[in-house]
Design an enzyme around this catalytic site. Structure first.
Site, PDB file in Angstrom:
ATOM      1  N   CYS A   9       0.851  -1.193   0.000  1.00  0.00           N
ATOM      2  CA  CYS A   9       0.000   0.000   0.000  1.00  0.00           C
ATOM      3  C   CYS A   9       0.884   1.240   0.000  1.00  0.00           C
ATOM      4  CB  CYS A   9      -0.959   0.000   1.193  1.00  0.00           C
ATOM      5  SG  CYS A   9      -0.179   0.227   2.794  1.00  0.00           S
ATOM      6  N   ALA A  10       0.257   2.380  -0.162  1.00  0.00           N
ATOM      7  CA  ALA A  10       1.008   3.631  -0.279  1.00  0.00           C
ATOM      8  C   ALA A  10       1.867   3.911   0.955  1.00  0.00           C
ATOM      9  CB  ALA A  10       0.056   4.790  -0.542  1.00  0.00           C
TER      10      ALA A  10
END
Length: 101
Positions: A9-10
């Protein structure tokens, strides 16, 4: 079915590890073998081995960002989804994978 995957994920913290946990649990409950690598803030964990990738029927990329090492999967069936898909409906997602493989 043998599944390998990458979760990322980011931020590389929560969604990465939640996606991995949900994906592994859903796949194992459905009777599949699975190995998921994480790419997060602390680097790559549970890195996939070349043999794991070679033996896999499908590669699942559950990621909100571009992952490192995507070229490892060039000759494999690959499904790419956002981490939210795996987090919100892991069992439904695995059923979908079963239907397309």
């Amino acid at each position: 079915m043998k599944i390998v995957g990458v979760a990322a994920c980011a931020a590389g913290i929560a969604h990465t590890y939640i996606a991995k946990e949900k994906l592994v649990k859903a796949a194992e409950n459905a009777g599949h073998k699975i190995h998921v690598e994480t790419q997060g803030i602390i680097g790559i964990k549970d890195e996939l081995k070349e043999k794991d990738i070679k033996d896999a029927d499908v590669v699942i990329i559950a990621a909100d960002i571009k992952i490192n090492g995507i070229e490892r999967f060039k000759d494999k069936k690959r499904v790419e989804v956002p981490t939210d898909t795996v987090i919100k409906s892991p069992n439904k997602f695995i059923k979908k994978i079963e239907s397309i493989i």
